[in-house]
Design an enzyme around this catalytic site. Structure first.
Site, PDB file in Angstrom:
ATOM      1  N   HIS A   6       0.843  -1.192   0.000  1.00 56.03           N
ATOM      2  CA  HIS A   6       0.000   0.000   0.000  1.00 56.03           C
ATOM      3  C   HIS A   6       0.882   1.247   0.000  1.00 56.03           C
ATOM      4  CE1 HIS A   6       1.185  -0.446   4.164  1.00 56.03           C
ATOM      5  NE2 HIS A   6       1.034   0.876   4.253  1.00 56.03           N
TER       6      HIS A   6
ATOM      7  N   HIS B 161       5.491   6.448  -1.114  1.00 61.28           N
ATOM      8  CA  HIS B 161       6.235   5.239  -1.469  1.00 61.28           C
ATOM      9  C   HIS B 161       5.418   4.009  -1.095  1.00 61.28           C
ATOM     10  CE1 HIS B 161       7.005   5.690   2.805  1.00 61.28           C
ATOM     11  NE2 HIS B 161       7.275   4.386   2.833  1.00 61.28           N
TER      12      HIS B 161
END
Length: 169
Positions: free
Chosen positions: A35, A120
């Site tokens: 995620h 990220h």
């Protein structure tokens, strides 16, 4: 419960990122747990979390679906880091979504994050500080939903407590 708000990585880009070679002794993140975190909330009660859900659903619905580019995989947040991550571009649509989520959180009394948002996707945790060795992409992360996750301390893996689709393209 320990919780956060994020963007899930669908199966196809997750599988592509999962095929990358990892450094020795790296602990990879399960494909189902990949995620991009929009906001880490720490320990919160279930009632407090559920009270946010209507506003978060509205934000997701008001955000047109988009594709986010992950241009490279590298040590995060910089050389000497202990995380291997797919770095995401600071796309204006992602920044707008991030800002909208944080406006709701500030209204709910959550102190603003003091660090700059560095989007990220964590792929692995490294046993020691590691030098930068970027792997060029790009990979594409389709942003089609926003999720509210729980990170149970007693087990590995995250659990989606709520998910909201983004608007149409």
């Amino acid at each position: 419960m320990r919780c956060f708000i994020g963007l899930p990585v669908p199966a196809e880009p997750g599988a592509a990122l999962g095929r990358l070679p990892l450094p020795a002794r790296a602990r990879s993140v399960a494909a189902t747990d990949l995620h991009l975190t929009l906001a880490f909330l720490g320990e919160r009660s279930g009632g407090w979390a559920r009270a946010l859900w209507p506003a978060l659903a509205g934000i997701a619905a008001a955000t047109p679906a988009f594709d986010l580019t992950l241009p490279a995989v590298d040590v995060f947040p910089r050389a000497g880091g202990r995380v291997l991550a797919a770095l995401a571009e600071r796309d204006p649509r992602l920044l707008a979504l991030h800002g909208a989520v944080w406006r709701v959180l500030r209204d709910a009394g959550v102190a603003a994050e003091t660090r700059r948002f560095l989007p990220h996707v964590t792929l692995a945790r490294l046993p020691a500080p590691t030098e930068s060795n970027p792997v060029p992409g790009p990979w594409t992360l389709p942003v089609r939903e926003v999720m509210f996750y729980q990170s149970p301390p007693e087990q590995d893996g995250y659990r989606a407590l709520a998910r909201w689709p983004t608007g149409t393209d």
